[in-house]
Design an enzyme around this catalytic site. Sequence first.
Site, PDB file in Angstrom:
ATOM      1  N   GLU A 311       0.824  -1.216   0.000  1.00  0.00           N
ATOM      2  CA  GLU A 311       0.000   0.000   0.000  1.00  0.00           C
ATOM      3  C   GLU A 311       0.854   1.261   0.000  1.00  0.00           C
ATOM      4  O   GLU A 311       0.526   2.234  -0.675  1.00  0.00           O
ATOM      5  CB  GLU A 311      -0.962  -0.009   1.196  1.00  0.00           C
ATOM      6  CG  GLU A 311      -1.994  -1.137   1.154  1.00  0.00           C
ATOM      7  CD  GLU A 311      -2.839  -1.137  -0.113  1.00  0.00           C
ATOM      8  OE1 GLU A 311      -3.025  -0.076  -0.738  1.00  0.00           O
ATOM      9  OE2 GLU A 311      -3.314  -2.219  -0.504  1.00  0.00           O
ATOM     10  N   HIS A 314       1.888   2.542  -3.337  1.00  0.00           N
ATOM     11  CA  HIS A 314       0.880   3.136  -4.224  1.00  0.00           C
ATOM     12  C   HIS A 314       0.836   4.657  -4.174  1.00  0.00           C
ATOM     13  O   HIS A 314       0.408   5.300  -5.130  1.00  0.00           O
ATOM     14  CB  HIS A 314      -0.521   2.640  -3.865  1.00  0.00           C
ATOM     15  CG  HIS A 314      -0.879   1.304  -4.429  1.00  0.00           C
ATOM     16  ND1 HIS A 314      -0.539   0.913  -5.708  1.00  0.00           N
ATOM     17  CD2 HIS A 314      -1.572   0.257  -3.895  1.00  0.00           C
ATOM     18  CE1 HIS A 314      -1.010  -0.304  -5.920  1.00  0.00           C
ATOM     19  NE2 HIS A 314      -1.627  -0.728  -4.847  1.00  0.00           N
TER      20      HIS A 314
HETATM   21 ZN   LIG Z   1      -2.616  -2.465  -4.780  1.00  0.00          ZN
END
Ligand SMILES: [Zn+2]
Length: 362
Positions: A311, A314
């Site tokens: 995460e 991202h």
């Molecule tokens: Zn992802």
Amino acid sequence: MVGKQMAAAALAAVAALASMAEAAPAAPAAPAAGGVRVTVTPERTSLGKSDEVAVVVTITNTSGATAYLLKWQTPFGAVEAPLFEVTRDGQPVPYLGRMVKRAPPAPDDYIALAPGASRSVRVELSALYRMDVTGAYSIRYRDGVLQLFGKPSSSYAPAHALAEPALPAASVYIAGRLPRGMAAPEPLPQGGAALGFSQCSNPQQQSVTEAFKAAQTMAQDAGAYLQGTQGPRYSGWFGAVDAARTATVARHFTAIGEAFAGKPVTVDCGCREDYYAYVYPNQPYKIHVCNAFWSAPMTGTDSKGGTLVHEMSHFTVVAGTGDWAYGHEAAAALAAGNPERAIDNADSHEYFGENTPHQDLR
Ligand SMILES: [Zn+2]
């Protein structure tokens, strides 16, 4: 979506299809690459401040065999990935929606399209992309997102990706308007290293704290490995060793490590989706953890620590990665077949960080 909204969306889709003849001309049909044709048709080509920015996406199986599509690579459900490429006056428009970590595909994650069959859906785009600035917008289905499978599978068996280049774009002129359903990007959180919580119970906070430490360790270890000569640990997840690509991956892990070590990270435990986690890439450093996160091991493959690495990668201000493939098998295939995509794939970063089975050979 609740039932009423769904019904309204369905009605709107029907209305959109019925009015298409008098509405905007369709983008020219894409070549029937790979046996599936995708068209993106705006409901209207000129929009004022109060109009919805809606397109109808139609996917048609032009081949002689049943085609299987992965649900999350299509808009036939909640759109939780940057499925579209949007530009305004030639400049890319940021995606504002969720980026998700999912488990590898299971058989019921596929949608079957019979030979000759079509499926359409209406998608409201201004909740997903920043379209609040006046200009000429171009909208198309993102290259490489939609893969065509010969059969539903729990493993990775793509028949082929849609051929590139490029599905044709649809054009829309939008007179400045407020974004609908999505707040403007939040300012970068200020302050130093901190782990905050939102909607987390005490045991959840303990578990997240441990996961956060595991993620820090993974990022440090990955960063250290990338300083030296690259071996199988690198090539297994990022493909053939190449100086420019290696530098990009090293830069990503430096940014991931710095974010875990020095930025105010908030973990929100309010998500009840079955997948692992999601973020809004333009809202650093808030990570939403979901059902699969809680049953994941702390370290190792598809772990809690690794999910946080995934995460963190991202966020646009960190590494801005995408989700081109989920799971060990698909990520390894991506490394072998398309290293440029692998170095942009969040799970590839996670698996390099998790490093299971353990490899430190050079
Ligand atoms: Zn992802």
